[in-house]
Design a protein around this motif. Structure first.
Motif, PDB file in Angstrom:
ATOM      1  N   LEU A   1       0.098  -6.708   0.577  1.00 50.69           N
ATOM      2  CA  LEU A   1      -1.088  -7.453   0.168  1.00 50.69           C
ATOM      3  C   LEU A   1      -0.690  -8.475  -0.890  1.00 50.69           C
ATOM      4  CD1 LEU A   1      -3.765  -4.606  -0.169  1.00 50.69           C
ATOM      5  CD2 LEU A   1      -3.227  -6.006   1.814  1.00 50.69           C
ATOM      6  N   PHE A   2      -1.471  -9.561  -0.959  1.00 50.43           N
ATOM      7  CA  PHE A   2      -1.174 -10.642  -1.898  1.00 50.43           C
ATOM      8  C   PHE A   2      -2.359 -10.889  -2.817  1.00 50.43           C
ATOM      9  CE2 PHE A   2       1.212 -11.560   2.005  1.00 50.43           C
ATOM     10  CZ  PHE A   2       2.505 -11.630   1.503  1.00 50.43           C
TER      11      PHE A   2
ATOM     12  N   VAL B   1       0.849  -1.195   0.000  1.00 52.68           N
ATOM     13  CA  VAL B   1       0.000   0.000   0.000  1.00 52.68           C
ATOM     14  C   VAL B   1       0.882   1.240   0.000  1.00 52.68           C
ATOM     15  CG1 VAL B   1      -1.812   1.261   1.218  1.00 52.68           C
ATOM     16  CG2 VAL B   1      -1.791  -1.253   1.247  1.00 52.68           C
ATOM     17  N   GLU B   2       0.703   2.094  -1.022  1.00 52.86           N
ATOM     18  CA  GLU B   2       1.413   3.367  -1.069  1.00 52.86           C
ATOM     19  C   GLU B   2       0.596   4.476  -0.415  1.00 52.86           C
ATOM     20  OE1 GLU B   2       2.724   4.638  -4.913  1.00 52.86           O
ATOM     21  OE2 GLU B   2       4.719   3.826  -4.554  1.00 52.86           O
TER      22      GLU B   2
ATOM     23  N   LEU C   1      -7.592   2.335  -1.723  1.00 48.34           N
ATOM     24  CA  LEU C   1      -6.166   2.018  -1.645  1.00 48.34           C
ATOM     25  C   LEU C   1      -5.469   2.306  -2.963  1.00 48.34           C
ATOM     26  CD1 LEU C   1      -6.244  -1.448   0.203  1.00 48.34           C
ATOM     27  CD2 LEU C   1      -5.874   0.814   1.211  1.00 48.34           C
ATOM     28  N   ARG C   2      -4.185   2.618  -2.857  1.00 42.17           N
ATOM     29  CA  ARG C   2      -3.304   2.729  -4.010  1.00 42.17           C
ATOM     30  C   ARG C   2      -2.147   1.769  -3.763  1.00 42.17           C
ATOM     31  NH1 ARG C   2      -7.228   5.073  -5.036  1.00 42.17           N
ATOM     32  NH2 ARG C   2      -7.523   7.040  -6.157  1.00 42.17           N
ATOM     33  N   LEU C   3      -1.949   0.817  -4.694  1.00 44.98           N
ATOM     34  CA  LEU C   3      -0.925  -0.201  -4.522  1.00 44.98           C
ATOM     35  C   LEU C   3       0.184  -0.050  -5.548  1.00 44.98           C
ATOM     36  CD1 LEU C   3      -2.992  -3.500  -4.010  1.00 44.98           C
ATOM     37  CD2 LEU C   3      -2.179  -1.908  -2.288  1.00 44.98           C
TER      38      LEU C   3
ATOM     39  N   VAL D   1      -7.468  -4.030   9.104  1.00 47.95           N
ATOM     40  CA  VAL D   1      -7.283  -2.661   8.597  1.00 47.95           C
ATOM     41  C   VAL D   1      -5.864  -2.545   8.052  1.00 47.95           C
ATOM     42  CG1 VAL D   1      -7.266  -0.222   9.186  1.00 47.95           C
ATOM     43  CG2 VAL D   1      -8.920  -1.753  10.270  1.00 47.95           C
ATOM     44  N   VAL D   2      -5.713  -2.074   6.841  1.00 43.51           N
ATOM     45  CA  VAL D   2      -4.393  -1.907   6.229  1.00 43.51           C
ATOM     46  C   VAL D   2      -4.185  -0.447   5.858  1.00 43.51           C
ATOM     47  CG1 VAL D   2      -4.348  -4.271   5.345  1.00 43.51           C
ATOM     48  CG2 VAL D   2      -5.245  -2.430   3.908  1.00 43.51           C
ATOM     49  N   GLY D   3      -2.936  -0.053   5.850  1.00 45.55           N
ATOM     50  CA  GLY D   3      -2.573   1.303   5.481  1.00 45.55           C
ATOM     51  C   GLY D   3      -1.233   1.323   4.782  1.00 45.55           C
TER      52      GLY D   3
END
Length: 711
Positions: A277-278, A250-251, A288-290, A270-272
Motif C-alpha cells: 500500500l502507498f 500488509v502484515e 489491517l496491520r501494516l 481487496v488486499v491481504g
C-alpha cells in the motif's frame, strides 16, 4: 523574489559554482532545484553564494512559504500606493513647468515648481523604488545584471541630473520621468506576482497536511504519532475512511482499499497479507496491520511530488525569449547612452545637454512595455476566464494551450464520475424492479462502498442505518439482520457460499446480488457514470482537428468500454497505467505534438505537470490542482474554451512583444541624436505601455470571438 530576473540571476550564479551539475530556479514557487557533486560542494557553500545576492537558501515549512508570498505582495501594494499618491502631486508642478513657454506660468515661478516636483517625487524614488535598486546593485555586482539594473541606472540618472540642474538654478528637471518609471514597473511587477506566485502553494499545503497527520501505532498502546516521526519497520493501524500517510505492506488482516489516488482504478481492491500500500490510498473498510516501508520524504508520494517540482521549473519559449531580451537590452542601452553623450560632445553641446541626451536614452529604452507585454494579457485573460469557470494557475498556459494538437483524458473521475450508475435491474420471479432496488438501498445504507454511493444517488428514500444489525465481509458483501429477516448483498460467489442458490454465471464487472432469508432476489448491474459533458466535448475537439486519447490506470476492458461510447479508437486507449507510465506516455507524445492532459487524481500529477498544458477538473485532488496549469471550476466544456481563447491570447502576447521591441528600435536612434528630450522620452515610454494595455484589452471586446477558430 520580486521578479523573473531575480530568479534568472540566482540560477545563473548557482550554475557557475564548482560542483553544481544543474540548477533551475522557479520564481513562481520560490524554489531552487539543484543537482551537485557532493565531493565538491554542498548546501552550506551554495547558501553562502545565494546570500551574496540578498537571498537565503533554506528549507522552509509550507506555511512560511505562503506567509512570505503574502508579505511580498503587501509590500508591493504599499510601494505602488505611495508611488501613485505622491506621483500625482509630482506631476502637477511638472506640468505647469512644461506649460511655462505658453505664458501660463510666470518665469520666476518655474524653479519653485521644479523644486516642489522633486520634493513630491522623493518618497517614490527613495521608498517605492528601493527594492529595484537593491536587486539591481546585487545582480550587477555578481555579474548577472537584469531589468532591475537598467531601472536603477535610469532613475539614478534622472534624479542626479535633476538635482544638478536645480543647483544651477534651472527648472528643466526630470523627477516626473523617474516617478513614471518606478510606478509603471511596480504595476507590472504586482500583476506578475499576483498570478504567478500561486503555482505550488497547494503542493506545500497537501504535503504539510499529509506529513503532520497522526498515525496509530500497532504496539498495544494505541499511541498516535505524527507521520513524519515514524521510521521504517514500525507497525501501524490505518483508519478506515482516511488516506494512508506512509507506504507499507500488509502484515495481517483483510480490507477493501481505494487505490484511485495512486493508480486511477475505479473499483476498490481487496488486499491481504503481503500486499503493498502507498501513502494516499484510502482504506474503505476492513481491519489491517501494516509495517512501514518508507518514511516521510522517501514515500512514492514524495517521489512524485519532487518530480512535479522539477517539471514546474521548466521555462516556456516566451519566458526564455524575454530572459534573452533582458540580458541583451542592458548592455545595448548603456552603450547607446554613452554613444549619445559622446555624440553630443562631438557636436559641441554642453555637458548638461549631453547628459540629458544620455538620460533620454536610458528612459526611453526602459522596458516598461516589455515588462507589461505578457503580464497584462495574463491578468486580463485571467479575469475573463474566471467568469467562465476557468482558473489560470500558470501564465504559460496561454502560450502553450494555443498550439495544442492532442488532448489526452484520464478516465476515472474525469470522463466519469465517482458514483456508478445502474445499468440494469434484473429481479427474480416474484420480485419487482422497484422492490429489488429498495432492498439494496436499505441493505447498504451507511456503507462507503462506491456501489452504495451509486444507490444513494438514485434519490429513493431509505431506512436509517441504525435500524437492524449490519456487518461487512470485506471485499465480498454485507449482511443485514432486521428482526427475523436476514438480507445478503454482495458478490455471487459469496452468496453461494452462504447457501443461496444462484443460477447466473459469475460476476463480470460491477454487479450487486441480493438475497432475502436465503432466497435469491436478483441482481443489479452497475456501470461507471459518464460525465454528461464528455461526449459533446470529445466530438467538438475531434471536429476541430484535435486528436483525442484516453489514458487510464483502470483495466483494459473498462477503458475500452468507455472509449467505444465516446468514439475514441482503441489504438488511442492506454490502460493499467501507473503515474510513472502516464508520465512516460505524455513525454513521448509531447515530442511530436503539443499535448494537453486532463485529469483529477494524485496519480495524474506527473502527467499534468509534464504535459504542454495540464488541466485539472473541479473535483481534482489538491496535488492535481497544483500540478495543472489550468483548473476548471465549471464543466468539462471549459477544455475547448481555454484552447480557443489561448489562440487569441498568444497572438496578443506576440503583438505586444513586437510592439515593445519595435518601439525601442525606433526610439533609440532618435534619443541618441538628441531629437527626444528626457521628458518626451518619459511620455513616449508611457505611451508605449498604454499601447500595450489597449492591445491587451482587446481580449475583452468580443464575447463570442473566442469560440471560433476563424475569429
Amino acid at each position: 523574489m520580486y521578479c523573473g530576473s531575480c530568479a534568472a540571476a540566482v540560477e545563473s550564479l548557482l550554475k557557475r559554482q564548482p560542483g553544481v551539475l544543474d540548477a533551475a530556479v522557479n520564481f513562481a514557487a520560490g524554489t531552487a532545484l539543484l543537482r551537485w557533486d557532493t565531493a565538491r560542494t554542498g548546501t552550506q557553500k551554495l547558501a553562502k553564494v545565494v546570500r551574496r545576492l540578498g537571498y537565503r537558501l533554506h528549507q522552509a515549512p509550507p506555511d512560511a512559504n505562503s506567509q512570505g508570498v503574502d508579505q511580498a505582495r503587501k509590500k508591493l501594494q504599499w510601494r505602488l500606493a505611495t508611488a501613485v499618491v505622491f506621483g500625482m502631486w509630482c506631476m502637477m508642478p511638472a506640468l505647469l513647468v512644461y506649460l511655462a513657454p505658453l505664458g501660463l506660468v510666470e518665469p520666476e515661478a518655474t524653479w519653485p515648481l521644479a523644486l516642489a516636483s522633486g520634493v513630491f517625487a522623493l518618497p517614490v524614488i527613495t521608498y517605492s523604488g528601493s527594492h529595484f535598486y537593491r536587486a539591481g546593485w546585487r545582480t550587477l555586482r555578481m555579474g548577472v545584471p537584469g531589468l532591475d539594473t537598467l531601472i536603477t541606472f535610469a532613475v539614478a540618472a534622472a534624479t542626479l541630473l535633476s538635482v544638478w540642474r536645480l543647483m544651477q538654478g534651472e527648472s528643466h528637471v526630470y523627477f516626473d520621468a523617474a516617478v513614471m518609471l518606478v510606478t509603471f514597473q511596480l504595476v507590472a511587477r504586482l500583476l506578475d506576482t499576483n498570478v504567478r506566485r500561486k503555482a505550488t502553494d497547494v503542493i506545500h499545503h497537501y504535503l504539510a497536511r499529509s506529513n503532520g497527520r497522526l498515525v496509530t501505532l500497532d504496539d498495544g498502546s494505541s499511541r498516535k504519532l505524527r507521520a513524519d516521526e515514524i521510521a521504517p519497520g514500525t507497525r501501524i493501524i490505518p483508519e478506515a475512511g482516511q488516506p494512508l500517510s506512509l507506504d507499507g505492506y500488509v502484515e495481517a488482516g483483510k480490507g477493501l482499499v481505494d487505490f484511485a489516488l495512486m493508480t486511477g482504478e475505479s473499483e476498490p481492491q481487496v488486499v491481504g497479507a503481503s500486499d503493498q500500500l502507498f501513502a494516499g490510498c484510502v482504506l474503505i473498510e476492513g481491519d489491517l496491520r501494516l509495517r512501514v516501508t518508507a518514511s516521510v520524504g522517501q514515500r512514492r508520494l514524495d517521489s512524485i511530488t519532487r518530480s512535479i517540482h522539477s517539471l514546474l521549473c521548466r521555462k516556456t519559449a516566451l519566458q526564455r525569449l524575454t530572459d534573452r531580451i533582458a540580458r541583451v537590452l542592458l548592455p545595448t542601452v548603456i552603450l547607446a547612452a554613452l554613444a549619445s553623450i559622446l555624440l553630443a560632445e562631438f557636436q559641441g553641446e554642453s555637458i548638461t545637454e549631453a547628459l540629458a541626451r544620455g538620460l533620454g536614452v536610458l528612459i526611453i529604452s526602459c522596458p516598461c512595455a516589455l515588462s507589461l507585454a505578457i503580464p497584462l494579457v495574463i491578468i486580463i485573460g485571467y479575469a475573463r476566464l474566471t467568469n467562465r469557470g476557468i482558473l489560470l494557475q500558470d501564465p504559460a498556459a496561454f502560450e502553450l494551450a494555443a498550439d495544442i494538437r492532442v488532448v489526452v483524458f484520464d478516465k476515472t473521475g474525469t470522463l466519469t464520475t465517482d458514483r456508478p450508475t445502474i445499468a440494469a435491474l434484473i429481479p427474480e420471479p416474484g420480485w419487482s424492479r422497484q422492490t429489488l432496488l429498495q432492498l439494496a438501498i436499505n441493505a447498504l445504507q451507511g456503507s462507503s462502498h462506491p456501489i452504495a454511493r451509486g444507490l444513494a444517488s438514485e434519490g429513493t428514500p431509505s431506512l436509517p442505518p441504525s435500524i437492524g444489525t449490519r456487518s461487512t465481509v470485506h471485499g465480498q458483501g454485507s449482511w443485514w439482520q432486521l428482526g427475523d429477516h436476514s438480507v445478503l448483498a454482495g458478490r455471487s460467489e459469496w452468496l453461494q457460499n452462504q447457501g443461496v442458490p444462484i443460477q447466473d454465471p459469475p460476476d463480470s464487472g460491477m454487479s450487486l446480488h441480493m438475497a432475502l432469508d436465503g432466497r435469491y432476489a436478483g441482481r443489479i448491474d452497475f456501470r461507471e457514470r459518464l460525465n454528461p459533458e464528455a461526449l459533446a466535448l470529445v466530438q467538438k475537439l475531434k471536429a476541430s482537428g484535435i486528436a483525442v486519447y484516453l489514458l487510464s490506470g483502470d483495466t483494459r476492458n473498462s477503458a475500452l468500454k468507455l472509449a467505444e461510447h465516446l468514439e475514441i479508437p482503441a489504438s488511442r486507449v492506454m490502460s493499467e497505467s501507473s503515474p510513472e507510465k502516464k508520465l512516460a506516455f505524455i513525454e513521448n507524445l509531447k515530442r511530436y505534438y503539443p499535448t494537453a492532459f486532463i485529469g483529477d487524481g494524485f496519480n495524474d500529477g506527473l502527467a499534468l505537470s509534464s504535459a504542454s498544458i495540464g488541466i485539472a477538473i473541479n473535483s481534482a485532488t489538491e496535488l492535481a490542482q497544483s500540478a495543472a496549469a489550468v483548473k476548471l471550476t465549471g464543466g468539462l466544456s471549459g477544455v475547448a474554451d481555454i484552447i480557443d481563447f489561448a489562440r487569441n491570447a498568444k497572438r496578443t502576447m506576440r503583438q505586444n512583444l513586437v510592439w515593445a521591441l519595435a518601439y525601442n528600435g525606433l526610439a533609440l536612434p532618435l534619443a541618441i541624436t538628441g531629437l527626444v528630450q528626457p521628458v518626451i522620452a518619459a511620455i513616449a515610454m508611457s505611451l508605449s505601455s498604454i499601447c500595450v494595455l489597449v492591445n491587451s484589452s482587446r481580449l475583452t471586446i468580443s464575447d463570442t470571438s473566442w469560440y471560433s477558430r476563424e475569429s
